[in-house]
Design a protein around this motif. Structure first.
Motif, PDB file in Angstrom:
ATOM      1  N   LYS A  27     -19.834 -17.750  -9.744  1.00  0.00           N
ATOM      2  CA  LYS A  27     -19.297 -18.077 -11.073  1.00  0.00           C
ATOM      3  C   LYS A  27     -17.791 -17.833 -11.118  1.00  0.00           C
ATOM      4  CE  LYS A  27     -19.620 -16.807 -15.914  1.00  0.00           C
ATOM      5  NZ  LYS A  27     -20.028 -15.797 -16.853  1.00  0.00           N
ATOM      6  N   MET A  28     -17.349 -16.696 -10.573  1.00  0.00           N
ATOM      7  CA  MET A  28     -15.921 -16.388 -10.567  1.00  0.00           C
ATOM      8  C   MET A  28     -15.149 -17.420  -9.753  1.00  0.00           C
ATOM      9  SD  MET A  28     -13.910 -13.050  -9.060  1.00  0.00           S
ATOM     10  CE  MET A  28     -14.242 -13.482  -7.352  1.00  0.00           C
ATOM     11  N   LEU A  29     -15.639 -17.747  -8.560  1.00  0.00           N
ATOM     12  CA  LEU A  29     -14.954 -18.724  -7.714  1.00  0.00           C
ATOM     13  C   LEU A  29     -14.914 -20.101  -8.375  1.00  0.00           C
ATOM     14  CD1 LEU A  29     -16.388 -17.775  -4.203  1.00  0.00           C
ATOM     15  CD2 LEU A  29     -14.125 -17.244  -5.117  1.00  0.00           C
ATOM     16  N   ALA A  30     -16.023 -20.501  -8.986  1.00  0.00           N
ATOM     17  CA  ALA A  30     -16.069 -21.807  -9.648  1.00  0.00           C
ATOM     18  C   ALA A  30     -15.080 -21.857 -10.810  1.00  0.00           C
ATOM     19  CB  ALA A  30     -17.489 -22.093 -10.139  1.00  0.00           C
ATOM     20  N   GLU A  31     -15.017 -20.776 -11.580  1.00  0.00           N
ATOM     21  CA  GLU A  31     -14.084 -20.762 -12.708  1.00  0.00           C
ATOM     22  C   GLU A  31     -12.637 -20.713 -12.234  1.00  0.00           C
ATOM     23  OE1 GLU A  31     -14.965 -18.664 -16.207  1.00  0.00           O
ATOM     24  OE2 GLU A  31     -17.118 -18.935 -15.985  1.00  0.00           O
ATOM     25  N   PHE A  32     -12.371 -19.992 -11.146  1.00  0.00           N
ATOM     26  CA  PHE A  32     -11.019 -19.993 -10.578  1.00  0.00           C
ATOM     27  C   PHE A  32     -10.633 -21.412 -10.166  1.00  0.00           C
ATOM     28  CE2 PHE A  32     -10.400 -15.342  -8.962  1.00  0.00           C
ATOM     29  CZ  PHE A  32     -10.542 -14.877 -10.257  1.00  0.00           C
ATOM     30  N   GLN A  33     -11.568 -22.119  -9.561  1.00  0.00           N
ATOM     31  CA  GLN A  33     -11.288 -23.477  -9.100  1.00  0.00           C
ATOM     32  C   GLN A  33     -11.042 -24.410 -10.287  1.00  0.00           C
ATOM     33  OE1 GLN A  33     -14.205 -25.046  -6.367  1.00  0.00           O
ATOM     34  NE2 GLN A  33     -12.702 -26.424  -5.510  1.00  0.00           N
ATOM     35  N   ILE A  34     -11.825 -24.275 -11.326  1.00  0.00           N
ATOM     36  CA  ILE A  34     -11.646 -25.112 -12.521  1.00  0.00           C
ATOM     37  C   ILE A  34     -10.295 -24.834 -13.168  1.00  0.00           C
ATOM     38  CG2 ILE A  34     -12.473 -25.465 -14.888  1.00  0.00           C
ATOM     39  CD1 ILE A  34     -15.344 -24.997 -13.713  1.00  0.00           C
ATOM     40  N   LEU A  35      -9.970 -23.549 -13.335  1.00  0.00           N
ATOM     41  CA  LEU A  35      -8.691 -23.200 -13.955  1.00  0.00           C
ATOM     42  C   LEU A  35      -7.514 -23.670 -13.112  1.00  0.00           C
ATOM     43  CD1 LEU A  35      -9.395 -19.632 -15.397  1.00  0.00           C
ATOM     44  CD2 LEU A  35      -9.334 -21.824 -16.602  1.00  0.00           C
ATOM     45  N   SER A  36      -7.656 -23.586 -11.811  1.00  0.00           N
ATOM     46  CA  SER A  36      -6.595 -24.050 -10.924  1.00  0.00           C
ATOM     47  C   SER A  36      -6.378 -25.555 -11.089  1.00  0.00           C
ATOM     48  CB  SER A  36      -6.949 -23.711  -9.478  1.00  0.00           C
ATOM     49  OG  SER A  36      -5.966 -24.149  -8.605  1.00  0.00           O
ATOM     50  N   SER A  37      -7.457 -26.313 -11.196  1.00  0.00           N
ATOM     51  CA  SER A  37      -7.347 -27.763 -11.403  1.00  0.00           C
ATOM     52  C   SER A  37      -6.719 -28.072 -12.757  1.00  0.00           C
ATOM     53  CB  SER A  37      -8.728 -28.415 -11.328  1.00  0.00           C
ATOM     54  OG  SER A  37      -9.261 -28.275 -10.042  1.00  0.00           O
ATOM     55  N   ILE A  46      -1.890 -29.611 -16.023  1.00  0.00           N
ATOM     56  CA  ILE A  46      -0.862 -29.242 -17.003  1.00  0.00           C
ATOM     57  C   ILE A  46       0.525 -29.395 -16.391  1.00  0.00           C
ATOM     58  CG2 ILE A  46       0.143 -27.278 -18.258  1.00  0.00           C
ATOM     59  CD1 ILE A  46      -2.775 -26.376 -18.830  1.00  0.00           C
ATOM     60  N   GLN A  47       0.684 -28.978 -15.141  1.00  0.00           N
ATOM     61  CA  GLN A  47       1.975 -29.113 -14.467  1.00  0.00           C
ATOM     62  C   GLN A  47       2.385 -30.588 -14.372  1.00  0.00           C
ATOM     63  OE1 GLN A  47       4.011 -26.783 -13.777  1.00  0.00           O
ATOM     64  NE2 GLN A  47       2.835 -24.918 -13.538  1.00  0.00           N
ATOM     65  N   LYS A  48       1.448 -31.450 -14.017  1.00  0.00           N
ATOM     66  CA  LYS A  48       1.741 -32.880 -13.914  1.00  0.00           C
ATOM     67  C   LYS A  48       2.064 -33.464 -15.281  1.00  0.00           C
ATOM     68  CE  LYS A  48      -0.942 -33.791  -9.775  1.00  0.00           C
ATOM     69  NZ  LYS A  48      -2.132 -34.425  -9.202  1.00  0.00           N
ATOM     70  N   GLN A  98       6.933 -24.570 -23.216  1.00  0.00           N
ATOM     71  CA  GLN A  98       5.710 -25.249 -23.630  1.00  0.00           C
ATOM     72  C   GLN A  98       4.678 -25.246 -22.502  1.00  0.00           C
ATOM     73  OE1 GLN A  98       7.728 -28.928 -24.610  1.00  0.00           O
ATOM     74  NE2 GLN A  98       7.151 -28.722 -26.791  1.00  0.00           N
ATOM     75  N   THR A  99       5.142 -25.488 -21.302  1.00  0.00           N
ATOM     76  CA  THR A  99       4.245 -25.490 -20.148  1.00  0.00           C
ATOM     77  C   THR A  99       3.634 -24.116 -19.944  1.00  0.00           C
ATOM     78  OG1 THR A  99       5.592 -27.213 -19.113  1.00  0.00           O
ATOM     79  CG2 THR A  99       4.080 -26.001 -17.682  1.00  0.00           C
ATOM     80  N   GLN A 100       4.453 -23.073 -19.990  1.00  0.00           N
ATOM     81  CA  GLN A 100       3.957 -21.707 -19.793  1.00  0.00           C
ATOM     82  C   GLN A 100       2.954 -21.312 -20.874  1.00  0.00           C
ATOM     83  OE1 GLN A 100       4.275 -19.851 -17.101  1.00  0.00           O
ATOM     84  NE2 GLN A 100       5.439 -21.570 -16.250  1.00  0.00           N
ATOM     85  N   LYS A 101       3.188 -21.778 -22.092  1.00  0.00           N
ATOM     86  CA  LYS A 101       2.255 -21.486 -23.192  1.00  0.00           C
ATOM     87  C   LYS A 101       0.903 -22.129 -22.915  1.00  0.00           C
ATOM     88  CE  LYS A 101       1.535 -21.710 -28.117  1.00  0.00           C
ATOM     89  NZ  LYS A 101       1.562 -22.598 -29.237  1.00  0.00           N
ATOM     90  N   MET A 102       0.915 -23.380 -22.462  1.00  0.00           N
ATOM     91  CA  MET A 102      -0.336 -24.081 -22.144  1.00  0.00           C
ATOM     92  C   MET A 102      -1.061 -23.395 -20.991  1.00  0.00           C
ATOM     93  SD  MET A 102       0.996 -28.013 -22.557  1.00  0.00           S
ATOM     94  CE  MET A 102      -0.509 -28.795 -22.037  1.00  0.00           C
ATOM     95  N   LEU A 103      -0.316 -22.963 -19.988  1.00  0.00           N
ATOM     96  CA  LEU A 103      -0.925 -22.272 -18.848  1.00  0.00           C
ATOM     97  C   LEU A 103      -1.509 -20.936 -19.263  1.00  0.00           C
ATOM     98  CD1 LEU A 103       1.710 -23.052 -16.054  1.00  0.00           C
ATOM     99  CD2 LEU A 103      -0.599 -24.008 -16.267  1.00  0.00           C
ATOM    100  N   ALA A 104      -0.842 -20.236 -20.173  1.00  0.00           N
ATOM    101  CA  ALA A 104      -1.324 -18.931 -20.631  1.00  0.00           C
ATOM    102  C   ALA A 104      -2.620 -19.049 -21.424  1.00  0.00           C
ATOM    103  CB  ALA A 104      -0.249 -18.247 -21.470  1.00  0.00           C
TER     104      ALA A 104
END
Length: 142
Positions: A48-58, A63-65, A76-82
């Motif tokens: 579960k932790m690995l899957a959620e890390f992968q989802i958040l990373s994607s 968001i970066q793109k 604005q970007t940092q706020k969205m990432l946070a």
């Protein structure tokens, strides 16, 4: 040798082989979903932790793109990432995970000095990739 002969001769032999081991023998690409079969923790917490890390990373990558295409400010970007959180309402940093295998194998470092490198949103995908690589490939070599 016996298994190889049985495969070549297309013979059936009654030999219990783990589906994961069989996929590795056939050279199949392993994924995070194969790790689910390895995770013996109650509630499959590591998967579960690995899957959620992968989802958040994607999501962070998206968001970066988006920030580039829409000319968003760094703020604005940092706020969205946070705002990116797991289903438990935790950020990746809140797990206090280092670049070691998850418990109970945290003594195994995935990188040189991995115990001193924390997993965060920027390197979460690298962490997932290293855990999967170590679990499926390096442990077989030992």
């Amino acid at each position: 040798t016996i298994i190889a002969k049985a495969i070549v001769d297309d013979r059936m032999i009654d030999l219990p082989i783990s589906p994961i081991f069989w996929k590795l023998c056939l050279g199949s690409q392993m994924s995070i979903f194969d790790y689910k079969d390895l995770d013996t923790t109650e509630g499959q917490n590591i998967f579960k932790m690995l899957a959620e890390f992968q989802i958040l990373s994607s999501q962070a990558e998206a968001i970066q793109k988006e920030s580039i295409t829409k000319n968003l400010t760094e703020e604005q970007t940092q706020k969205m990432l946070a705002e990116l959180k797991t289903s438990d309402k935790m950020a990746v940093d809140d797990y206090f995970q280092a670049f070691t295998l998850p418990a109970p194998y945290e003594h195994v470092e995935l990188l040189q000095n991995g115990a001193e490198i924390g997993v965060n949103l920027e390197n979460a995908q690298d962490y997932v990739d290293l855990v999967l690589h170590y679990s499926f490939h390096e442990t077989v070599k030992i």
